[in-house]
Design a protein around this motif. Structure first.
Motif, PDB file in Angstrom:
ATOM      1  N   GLY A  22     -14.285   4.523  -3.652  1.00  0.00           N
ATOM      2  CA  GLY A  22     -14.423   3.255  -4.358  1.00  0.00           C
ATOM      3  C   GLY A  22     -13.419   2.212  -3.903  1.00  0.00           C
ATOM      4  O   GLY A  22     -12.636   2.433  -2.964  1.00  0.00           O
ATOM      5  N   SER A  23     -13.453   1.076  -4.600  1.00  0.00           N
ATOM      6  CA  SER A  23     -12.594  -0.060  -4.241  1.00  0.00           C
ATOM      7  C   SER A  23     -11.879  -0.602  -5.470  1.00  0.00           C
ATOM      8  O   SER A  23     -12.378  -0.488  -6.597  1.00  0.00           O
ATOM      9  N   LEU A  24     -10.725  -1.180  -5.218  1.00  0.00           N
ATOM     10  CA  LEU A  24      -9.978  -1.916  -6.229  1.00  0.00           C
ATOM     11  C   LEU A  24      -9.319  -3.104  -5.561  1.00  0.00           C
ATOM     12  O   LEU A  24      -8.992  -3.057  -4.366  1.00  0.00           O
ATOM     13  N   ARG A  25      -9.099  -4.142  -6.343  1.00  0.00           N
ATOM     14  CA  ARG A  25      -8.360  -5.302  -5.867  1.00  0.00           C
ATOM     15  C   ARG A  25      -7.171  -5.532  -6.781  1.00  0.00           C
ATOM     16  O   ARG A  25      -7.346  -5.818  -7.971  1.00  0.00           O
ATOM     17  N   LEU A  26      -5.986  -5.395  -6.205  1.00  0.00           N
ATOM     18  CA  LEU A  26      -4.771  -5.663  -6.955  1.00  0.00           C
ATOM     19  C   LEU A  26      -4.369  -7.122  -6.779  1.00  0.00           C
ATOM     20  O   LEU A  26      -4.556  -7.694  -5.702  1.00  0.00           O
ATOM     21  N   SER A  27      -3.809  -7.681  -7.836  1.00  0.00           N
ATOM     22  CA  SER A  27      -3.305  -9.047  -7.794  1.00  0.00           C
ATOM     23  C   SER A  27      -1.853  -9.067  -8.239  1.00  0.00           C
ATOM     24  O   SER A  27      -1.425  -8.230  -9.033  1.00  0.00           O
ATOM     25  N   CYS A  28      -1.113 -10.016  -7.712  1.00  0.00           N
ATOM     26  CA  CYS A  28       0.284 -10.191  -8.105  1.00  0.00           C
ATOM     27  C   CYS A  28       0.528 -11.686  -8.298  1.00  0.00           C
ATOM     28  O   CYS A  28       0.366 -12.469  -7.361  1.00  0.00           O
ATOM     29  N   PHE A  37       7.774 -19.361  -3.512  1.00  0.00           N
ATOM     30  CA  PHE A  37       6.860 -18.333  -3.035  1.00  0.00           C
ATOM     31  C   PHE A  37       6.614 -18.428  -1.539  1.00  0.00           C
ATOM     32  O   PHE A  37       6.634 -17.412  -0.829  1.00  0.00           O
ATOM     33  N   GLY A  38       6.400 -19.621  -1.037  1.00  0.00           N
ATOM     34  CA  GLY A  38       6.029 -19.783   0.367  1.00  0.00           C
ATOM     35  C   GLY A  38       7.110 -19.355   1.342  1.00  0.00           C
ATOM     36  O   GLY A  38       6.823 -19.066   2.506  1.00  0.00           O
ATOM     37  N   GLY A  39       8.337 -19.277   0.886  1.00  0.00           N
ATOM     38  CA  GLY A  39       9.442 -18.908   1.766  1.00  0.00           C
ATOM     39  C   GLY A  39       9.708 -17.412   1.843  1.00  0.00           C
ATOM     40  O   GLY A  39      10.544 -16.966   2.626  1.00  0.00           O
ATOM     41  N   TYR A  40       8.988 -16.636   1.056  1.00  0.00           N
ATOM     42  CA  TYR A  40       9.234 -15.204   0.961  1.00  0.00           C
ATOM     43  C   TYR A  40       8.124 -14.408   1.638  1.00  0.00           C
ATOM     44  O   TYR A  40       6.942 -14.786   1.563  1.00  0.00           O
ATOM     45  N   ALA A  41       8.521 -13.309   2.263  1.00  0.00           N
ATOM     46  CA  ALA A  41       7.547 -12.330   2.709  1.00  0.00           C
ATOM     47  C   ALA A  41       7.048 -11.575   1.478  1.00  0.00           C
ATOM     48  O   ALA A  41       7.834 -11.186   0.619  1.00  0.00           O
ATOM     49  N   MET A  42       5.742 -11.371   1.428  1.00  0.00           N
ATOM     50  CA  MET A  42       5.149 -10.663   0.284  1.00  0.00           C
ATOM     51  C   MET A  42       4.589  -9.328   0.756  1.00  0.00           C
ATOM     52  O   MET A  42       3.946  -9.239   1.804  1.00  0.00           O
ATOM     53  N   SER A  43       4.852  -8.316  -0.033  1.00  0.00           N
ATOM     54  CA  SER A  43       4.450  -6.965   0.355  1.00  0.00           C
ATOM     55  C   SER A  43       3.957  -6.187  -0.856  1.00  0.00           C
ATOM     56  O   SER A  43       4.252  -6.536  -1.998  1.00  0.00           O
ATOM     57  N   THR A  69       2.362  -5.719   4.338  1.00  0.00           N
ATOM     58  CA  THR A  69       3.272  -6.844   4.247  1.00  0.00           C
ATOM     59  C   THR A  69       2.710  -8.052   4.978  1.00  0.00           C
ATOM     60  O   THR A  69       2.005  -7.908   5.992  1.00  0.00           O
ATOM     61  N   MET A  70       3.000  -9.225   4.448  1.00  0.00           N
ATOM     62  CA  MET A  70       2.579 -10.467   5.080  1.00  0.00           C
ATOM     63  C   MET A  70       3.737 -11.438   4.991  1.00  0.00           C
ATOM     64  O   MET A  70       4.034 -11.952   3.909  1.00  0.00           O
ATOM     65  N   PRO A  71       4.419 -11.705   6.122  1.00  0.00           N
ATOM     66  CA  PRO A  71       5.607 -12.557   6.094  1.00  0.00           C
ATOM     67  C   PRO A  71       5.332 -13.944   5.518  1.00  0.00           C
ATOM     68  O   PRO A  71       6.117 -14.444   4.714  1.00  0.00           O
ATOM     69  N   ASN A  72       4.248 -14.568   5.944  1.00  0.00           N
ATOM     70  CA  ASN A  72       3.823 -15.830   5.350  1.00  0.00           C
ATOM     71  C   ASN A  72       2.345 -15.991   5.638  1.00  0.00           C
ATOM     72  O   ASN A  72       1.736 -15.154   6.285  1.00  0.00           O
ATOM     73  N   LYS A 108      -1.434 -20.939  -5.075  1.00  0.00           N
ATOM     74  CA  LYS A 108      -1.526 -20.335  -6.403  1.00  0.00           C
ATOM     75  C   LYS A 108      -0.389 -19.346  -6.689  1.00  0.00           C
ATOM     76  O   LYS A 108      -0.341 -18.757  -7.770  1.00  0.00           O
ATOM     77  N   ASN A 109       0.488 -19.165  -5.710  1.00  0.00           N
ATOM     78  CA  ASN A 109       1.576 -18.185  -5.852  1.00  0.00           C
ATOM     79  C   ASN A 109       1.044 -16.802  -6.180  1.00  0.00           C
ATOM     80  O   ASN A 109       1.525 -16.111  -7.086  1.00  0.00           O
ATOM     81  N   MET A 110       0.025 -16.399  -5.417  1.00  0.00           N
ATOM     82  CA  MET A 110      -0.628 -15.121  -5.646  1.00  0.00           C
ATOM     83  C   MET A 110      -0.663 -14.313  -4.353  1.00  0.00           C
ATOM     84  O   MET A 110      -0.789 -14.857  -3.256  1.00  0.00           O
ATOM     85  N   VAL A 111      -0.582 -13.011  -4.517  1.00  0.00           N
ATOM     86  CA  VAL A 111      -0.794 -12.096  -3.400  1.00  0.00           C
ATOM     87  C   VAL A 111      -1.750 -11.006  -3.879  1.00  0.00           C
ATOM     88  O   VAL A 111      -1.725 -10.622  -5.048  1.00  0.00           O
ATOM     89  N   TYR A 112      -2.594 -10.554  -2.971  1.00  0.00           N
ATOM     90  CA  TYR A 112      -3.647  -9.617  -3.314  1.00  0.00           C
ATOM     91  C   TYR A 112      -3.616  -8.409  -2.379  1.00  0.00           C
ATOM     92  O   TYR A 112      -3.123  -8.479  -1.255  1.00  0.00           O
TER      93      TYR A 112
END
Length: 121
Positions: free
Chosen positions: A16-22, A29-35, A50-53, A76-80
């Motif tokens: 199956g599948s899931l989509r996580l949101s943060c 937000f734009g200056g940070y790497a998100m993982s 991980t996605m640096p930007n 939107k200051n969101m990471v998925y």
């Protein structure tokens, strides 16, 4: 006040599948790497994706390559984390992380409280 709030976890069958949101707030937000990290019972926390930007190529743990996709929306200051073809070994608490490395100063990390993902039939 810095906040990272994860959502979207739950119980899903193998395959199956899931989509996580943060949802992030309280920092640039734009200056940070998100993982995304995960931690299974009795195991160390591990980096999943991980996605640096928003203009960078994402990087993934070998165990999830081809199945998971990280994305971010700086407006939107969101990471998925889109998780497909889930396996039982993907079961863990998934954590959102924001990291900033400044040369000569060091690293700043922010963490969410985590969301549980359980893959089971």
């Amino acid at each position: 006040q810095v906040q990272l709030v994860e959502s979207g976890g739950g119980l899903v069958q193998p395959g199956g599948s899931l989509r996580l949101s943060c949802a992030a707030s309280g920092f640039f937000f734009g200056g940070y790497a998100m993982s995304w990290y995960r931690q299974a019972p009795g195991k160390a926390r591990e980096l999943v994706a991980t996605m640096p930007n928003s203009d960078s190529v994402a990087d993934y743990a070998d165990s999830v390559k081809g199945r998971f996709t990280i994305s971010r929306d700086n407006a939107k200051n969101m990471v998925y984390l889109q998780m497909n073809s889930l396996k039982s070994e993907d079961s863990a608490v998934y954590y959102c992380n924001a990291a900033l490395v400044v040369t000569g100063i060091g690293r700043t990390d922010y963490w969410g409280l985590g969301t549980q993902v359980t893959v089971s039939s």
